[in-house]
Design an enzyme around this catalytic site. Structure first.
Site, PDB file in Angstrom:
ATOM      1  N   ASP A 186       0.928  -0.991  -0.018  1.00  0.00           N
ATOM      2  CA  ASP A 186       0.039   0.064  -0.100  1.00  0.00           C
ATOM      3  C   ASP A 186       0.932   1.328  -0.097  1.00  0.00           C
ATOM      4  O   ASP A 186       1.813   1.440   0.743  1.00  0.00           O
ATOM      5  CB  ASP A 186      -0.795   0.059   1.237  1.00  0.00           C
ATOM      6  CG  ASP A 186      -1.866   1.168   1.514  1.00  0.00           C
ATOM      7  OD1 ASP A 186      -2.778   1.191   0.562  1.00  0.00           O
ATOM      8  OD2 ASP A 186      -1.485   2.148   2.216  1.00  0.00           O
ATOM      9  N   GLU A 221       1.067  -0.085  -4.972  1.00  0.00           N
ATOM     10  CA  GLU A 221       0.701   1.351  -5.447  1.00  0.00           C
ATOM     11  C   GLU A 221       2.180   2.219  -5.567  1.00  0.00           C
ATOM     12  O   GLU A 221       2.647   2.780  -4.945  1.00  0.00           O
ATOM     13  CB  GLU A 221      -0.174   2.153  -4.591  1.00  0.00           C
ATOM     14  CG  GLU A 221      -1.427   1.018  -4.268  1.00  0.00           C
ATOM     15  CD  GLU A 221      -2.417   1.786  -3.122  1.00  0.00           C
ATOM     16  OE1 GLU A 221      -3.368   2.086  -3.675  1.00  0.00           O
ATOM     17  OE2 GLU A 221      -2.043   2.066  -2.071  1.00  0.00           O
TER      18      GLU A 221
END
Length: 458
Positions: A410, A439
């Site tokens: 993340d 990400e």
């Protein structure tokens, strides 16, 4: 938080101290400052310059503090007789600090070996550390001994499997109680850590049932939340919203349509990506219907989430249930990817990281302002040696103990690219076909773009 007391002093660099004096006391003026150790020895400090930082405080930059030693308490005195404990501040962000206290041992946390329980906590700025231990038969404190690189260690000559514990740390002029940042087990809602004898939690993970996986481009990934996956009222799951329910067989809708794990098997996927399954903060594990969260609010990075356990009051349940989930997925040729949020924690000030080594684990500007590129009021400072070590060892633990087959990171742009590359190298030594992705956005954290784990640097 600075400028809360009438008089505060922080060691912010090698031979540099920052002192704050409230203007409500002698207008914030003092012409002299001293340091005093526990033996009463006094050293006069040198005022380099004075700033007016606000309407309420005067700020002094002070030198002649080369004599200050980590792990020893000091009191700072000003000319009107006020005293304040010296706090270890921004000096922990300096490369020299990392060089002094970088620890390469693999024993941090609590480990059971040969019938003995070994405690080890990296706390180089602490004065004293005690482990407060509770077993069914007794409660006692174990003083830990400060050793090289600021690691406090102690041993109990028995296997304390499932004993709960916290640490009491004498740091920056006060005693602080905290859970273990390296803990593998926990009581309900993470208020105490739990000793886990890993040898008693072994589960056959069935890696041999997995088909060869040669390239990431072959991956067919299904993302889901453990809680959401079995929460529908129209399915006949017996263990809804849990690790155990995730791999429950024979579940259907009233129309006899397959649901849950049977549905997943029929999809023909190669990987299932589980949204956060480490221990997160905002779901009350004893009242799971009160709050809902996907889990992007980390509390304990090395402990499974308790609200997903079949028995939240049994510290082993969350561990064994998750291992069984992974093993069952493997038996059906499905690899498991863990969604990890190493970029921030739920609440910095209450985290075990900040309580154990204040200022160290979270990214700050040169002036001490906390970086907020995650938009969660804190960013993990992954480029610091012991932070990087923690993240790398955490991912290795999830692979070695739980059989994880991949990680989805993340907000990967908060982390530094060197740490991510080290993770890749170390995990491929264990599992060559590990799947790593995340990400890769350019997040506004206090880190030069060339060092961010973002798309432009892949």
């Amino acid at each position: 938080m600075r400028k809360e007391q009438r008089f505060e002093a922080y060691l912010d660099d090698f031979n540099l101290m920052t002192i704050y004096l409230s203007k409500q006391f002698y207008q914030g003026n003092s012409d002299v400052f001293y340091s005093q150790d526990v033996e009463g020895n006094i050293v006069k400090l040198q005022i380099k310059y004075k700033e007016v930082t606000s309407m309420d405080y005067s700020k002094y930059i002070v030198t002649n503090c080369e004599h200050i030693e980590f792990g020893k308490p000091y009191t700072i005195l000003e000319e009107h007789g006020q005293t304040t404990p010296l706090q270890i501040g921004l000096i922990v962000k300096k490369d020299k600090f990392d060089a002094m206290f970088a620890y390469d041992g693999d024993d941090l946390g609590v480990h059971v070996k040969d019938g003995q329980t070994h405690f080890a906590l990296w706390a180089p700025t602490a004065i004293e550390v005690l482990a407060k231990i509770t077993t069914p038969a007794k409660q006692f404190t174990l003083p830990l001994e400060r050793q090289a690189q600021g690691v406090f260690k102690g041993v109990v000559l028995e296997n304390l499997h499932l004993a709960s514990y916290t640490y009491l740390i004498d740091i920056n002029g006060e005693w602080v109680e905290t859970i273990d940042p390296y803990a593998f087990g926990s009581v309900v809602n993470g208020i105490k850590s739990v000793v886990i004898d890993q040898a008693q939690t072994r589960v056959e993970l069935h890696h041999d049932k997995l088909s060869p996986f040669a390239s990431p481009t072959q991956a067919i990934i299904y993302e889901t939340s453990v809680r959401d996956f079995t929460s529908d009222a129209n399915t006949n799951h017996q263990h809804k919203r849990t690790f155990k329910g995730f791999v429950e067989r024979g579940t259907t809708t009233p129309q006899k349509t397959k649901t849950g794990f049977d549905y997943l098997i029929d999809l023909g996927i190669t990987h299932v990506q589980l949204m956060p399954i480490y221990d997160f903060a905002t779901v009350d594990e004893s009242n799971i219907d009160v709050f809902y969260n996907w889990g992007y609010d980390p509390h304990q990075f090395n402990v499974p989430e308790g609200s997903y356990a079949s028995d939240v009051n049994d510290p082993l349940s969350r561990i064994l249930d998750l291992k069984t989930l992974v093993a069952t997925c493997h038996q059906h040729d499905i690899r498991v990817v863990m969604d990890v949020v190493y970029n921030h924690v739920y609440e910095m000030g209450q985290s075990a990281f900040e309580k154990t080594v204040p200022y160290y684990y979270f990214r700050r500007s040169e002036s001490g302002a906390v970086s907020n590129g995650s938009f969660c009021e804190n960013d993990i400072d992954s480029a610091r040696y012991m932070v990087r070590k923690f993240i790398v060892e955490s991912t290795k633990m999830w692979v070695q103990e739980y059989g994880m087959d991949g990680f989805r990171f993340d907000l990967m742009g908060i982390l530094d690219v060197d740490t991510l590359n080290i993770i890749d190298t170390e995990l491929r030594k264990i599992k060559p076909d590990i799947l790593l992705y995340g990400e890769g956005w350019n997040m506004p954290t206090i880190l030069d773009d060339e060092h961010k784990g973002m798309i432009a640097n892949q």
